[in-house]
Scaffold this motif. Sequence first.
Motif, PDB file in Angstrom:
ATOM      1  N   HIS A 102       0.846  -1.187   0.000  1.00  0.00           N
ATOM      2  CA  HIS A 102       0.000   0.000   0.000  1.00  0.00           C
ATOM      3  C   HIS A 102       0.882   1.239   0.000  1.00  0.00           C
ATOM      4  CE1 HIS A 102      -3.956  -1.836   1.777  1.00  0.00           C
ATOM      5  NE2 HIS A 102      -3.638  -2.337   0.608  1.00  0.00           N
ATOM      6  N   ILE A 103       0.515   2.190  -0.826  1.00  0.00           N
ATOM      7  CA  ILE A 103       1.168   3.495  -0.846  1.00  0.00           C
ATOM      8  C   ILE A 103       0.136   4.492  -0.319  1.00  0.00           C
ATOM      9  CG2 ILE A 103       2.328   5.233  -2.235  1.00  0.00           C
ATOM     10  CD1 ILE A 103       3.857   2.695  -2.462  1.00  0.00           C
ATOM     11  N   VAL A 104       0.549   5.303   0.643  1.00  0.00           N
ATOM     12  CA  VAL A 104      -0.364   6.233   1.301  1.00  0.00           C
ATOM     13  C   VAL A 104       0.182   7.647   1.127  1.00  0.00           C
ATOM     14  CG1 VAL A 104      -1.166   6.973   3.583  1.00  0.00           C
ATOM     15  CG2 VAL A 104      -1.286   4.557   2.939  1.00  0.00           C
ATOM     16  N   PHE A 173       3.188  22.592  -1.925  1.00  0.00           N
ATOM     17  CA  PHE A 173       3.185  21.130  -1.986  1.00  0.00           C
ATOM     18  C   PHE A 173       3.936  20.555  -0.788  1.00  0.00           C
ATOM     19  CE2 PHE A 173       4.031  17.277  -5.031  1.00  0.00           C
ATOM     20  CZ  PHE A 173       2.869  16.673  -4.592  1.00  0.00           C
ATOM     21  N   ASN A 174       3.292  20.629   0.391  1.00  0.00           N
ATOM     22  CA  ASN A 174       3.755  19.866   1.537  1.00  0.00           C
ATOM     23  C   ASN A 174       3.096  18.492   1.425  1.00  0.00           C
ATOM     24  OD1 ASN A 174       4.913  22.183   3.243  1.00  0.00           O
ATOM     25  ND2 ASN A 174       2.805  22.871   2.913  1.00  0.00           N
ATOM     26  N   PHE A 175       3.879  17.427   1.489  1.00  0.00           N
ATOM     27  CA  PHE A 175       3.212  16.123   1.455  1.00  0.00           C
ATOM     28  C   PHE A 175       3.921  15.093   2.316  1.00  0.00           C
ATOM     29  CE2 PHE A 175       5.917  15.477  -2.483  1.00  0.00           C
ATOM     30  CZ  PHE A 175       6.546  14.294  -2.125  1.00  0.00           C
ATOM     31  N   LEU A 176       3.161  14.075   2.682  1.00  0.00           N
ATOM     32  CA  LEU A 176       3.692  12.867   3.308  1.00  0.00           C
ATOM     33  C   LEU A 176       3.340  11.700   2.393  1.00  0.00           C
ATOM     34  CD1 LEU A 176       2.636  13.350   7.049  1.00  0.00           C
ATOM     35  CD2 LEU A 176       4.799  13.995   5.943  1.00  0.00           C
ATOM     36  N   PHE A 177       4.305  10.808   2.218  1.00  0.00           N
ATOM     37  CA  PHE A 177       4.167   9.674   1.298  1.00  0.00           C
ATOM     38  C   PHE A 177       4.795   8.483   2.016  1.00  0.00           C
ATOM     39  CE2 PHE A 177       5.622   6.910  -2.089  1.00  0.00           C
ATOM     40  CZ  PHE A 177       4.867   7.154  -3.218  1.00  0.00           C
ATOM     41  N   ALA A 178       4.068   7.393   2.137  1.00  0.00           N
ATOM     42  CA  ALA A 178       4.602   6.221   2.842  1.00  0.00           C
ATOM     43  C   ALA A 178       4.442   4.979   1.986  1.00  0.00           C
ATOM     44  CB  ALA A 178       3.889   6.028   4.181  1.00  0.00           C
ATOM     45  N   ASP A 179       5.386   4.052   2.142  1.00  0.00           N
ATOM     46  CA  ASP A 179       5.357   2.836   1.319  1.00  0.00           C
ATOM     47  C   ASP A 179       5.399   1.562   2.164  1.00  0.00           C
ATOM     48  OD1 ASP A 179       7.972   2.641   2.191  1.00  0.00           O
ATOM     49  OD2 ASP A 179       8.855   2.539   0.181  1.00  0.00           O
ATOM     50  N   GLY A 180       5.121   1.680   3.451  1.00  0.00           N
ATOM     51  CA  GLY A 180       5.160   0.509   4.324  1.00  0.00           C
ATOM     52  C   GLY A 180       6.477   0.380   5.064  1.00  0.00           C
ATOM     53  N   GLU A 181       7.542   1.001   4.545  1.00  0.00           N
ATOM     54  CA  GLU A 181       8.848   0.979   5.212  1.00  0.00           C
ATOM     55  C   GLU A 181       9.355   2.384   5.476  1.00  0.00           C
ATOM     56  OE1 GLU A 181      11.555  -2.361   3.609  1.00  0.00           O
ATOM     57  OE2 GLU A 181      10.139  -1.940   1.985  1.00  0.00           O
ATOM     58  N   HIS A 182       9.159   3.264   4.512  1.00  0.00           N
ATOM     59  CA  HIS A 182       9.694   4.617   4.600  1.00  0.00           C
ATOM     60  C   HIS A 182       8.588   5.640   4.728  1.00  0.00           C
ATOM     61  CE1 HIS A 182      12.501   2.184   2.149  1.00  0.00           C
ATOM     62  NE2 HIS A 182      13.415   2.768   2.903  1.00  0.00           N
TER      63      HIS A 182
END
Lengths: 285, 285
Positions: A102-104, A173-182
């Motif tokens: 999952h990418i969030v 463009f402030n963002f948070l992006f997660a990939d399950g590890e990072h």
Amino acid sequence: MCELLGMVSNVPTDIVFSFTGLALRGGQTGPHADGWGVSLYDGLFARTFLESHPAFSSPLARFIRENPIHTALAIAHVRKMTRGGAALKNTHPFMRVLHRRHIVFAHNGTLPTVRDRKLHLETPVGDTDSEHAFCILLEAIRSSYGERYPADGRELGRTLYELGNELGADGVFNFLFADGEHLFARCGDHLSCILRQAPFGEATLVDADLKVNFNDLHGVGPDARMAVVATEPLTRDELWRKATPGTLWVFRAGELLATFPEPREGSGPELPGPSTLPGADGRAP
Amino acid sequence: MCELLGMVSNVPTDIVFSFTGLALRGGQTGPHADGWGVSLYDGLFARTFLESHPAFSSPLARFIRENPIHTALAIAHVRKMTRGGAALKNTHPFMRVLHRRHIVFAHNGTLPTVRDRKLHLETPVGDTDSEHAFCILLEAIRSSYGERYPADGRELGRTLYELGNELGADGVFNFLFADGEHLFARCGDHLSCILRQAPFGEATLVDADLKVNFNDLHGVGPDARMAVVATEPLTRDELWRKATPGTLWVFRAGELLATFPEPREGSGPELPGPSTLPGADGRAP
């Protein structure tokens, strides 16, 4: 505008303390009353809870605070709508599946022209510039890496840094992006971070008279580390580091893995390690 | 094996009554104690709640029963694991985004060789045959329709019927598939359905001494209709229709839109309308 919260740690713990502060900004101490959401990873799978009502008065948000779910990686968001109405489909975080994970993604700011960019494979469900930008990031990752997932967070960090600069050139463009590890955290104009490590001390929320001793949290042992990122500092007695606009931080297992742009030789790191922070023993300076 | 529940109505209502019956089978009256999930549509966006613990004792399942979310389309599932361990990533329903809508899928049965089929674009996050089969369905829809979404449920129904026969030839493939407007329900070996329409009567759960008068439900007016599909009938005083293995039903707005294989000319419809059912006035026959 909106507020972002991200947490990554090396042991699963609960984010109730930080989420409580954020939830208060969702309609009580802050104006972000048009919905809230939180994604909590369990391995590479993220459960997402969303509502299009204010977080501070939400029974579901209260349920999550009272029944804490342990996680080592989480993204939360409270929304004050700018583009797109108050509806579930417009509520962050957004989630897609890519390369068996999952990418969030959650965004704070506005990208007024991003929806002029054509999408080829990914499609937004809602009407926000944010979800459209997320789709662009996902398509760019697919086209950059093909069937390979860039498992080294520094590699994907560079790609997201460059994409962040490109899309962020026209807007905020402030963002948070997660990939399950990072956890990848980009600063457009407002983003702060704190690195905590055991032995922890106490901290007090900015938004409520609520104190926590992080040593008491579930899962916290002598080697525990956690990184927390937020639009504005969530605690009043810790030293938060403000990001320079344009910076992208990559966190993993409670530590800062990389900073973009990369610090020039001879200059200090963009973000000091916990041991160099005043109050690094976990106590307020 | 697992149990499935699907509901589609022409007005948003709550599915607490049916979900309560299903949740009891999640570890109490049934052996399905390895997780549960429910997806509740709001327009084309589905919120999904999942746990890898038994539904009957779950605080989150209780929260959903006590704070009913109104929806006109829902899929729920209780899991007894066969392939893939008890983990969130293996918990149904599964969700993906396609053509600006959430697609939700839940499976009952096993498809022992489905994971030998190569995927090209979609990837499973967990280890189940079910999620792999879902990815195959999504890729087949993409390749059949390209950039066009088959908005007529009969068209997509035929595609899913053919895919269901193909994948189901090697195994047991009962599934529910929803796209925000339609509920597609395929019978591999066990699937039952009931069509209800106003004025409703009372019904009693098979799994508990719980009665409901559907007229009292939120949103139920004189034109209300709802279709409910389940692995086994959920109520004891209504006439449920059992599907013939190989059948695929397409429901929309509380009505049966199509049945595959299509009934031969001169034969009756596969599923009688509510008015021809005994007890069609909503009262038990």
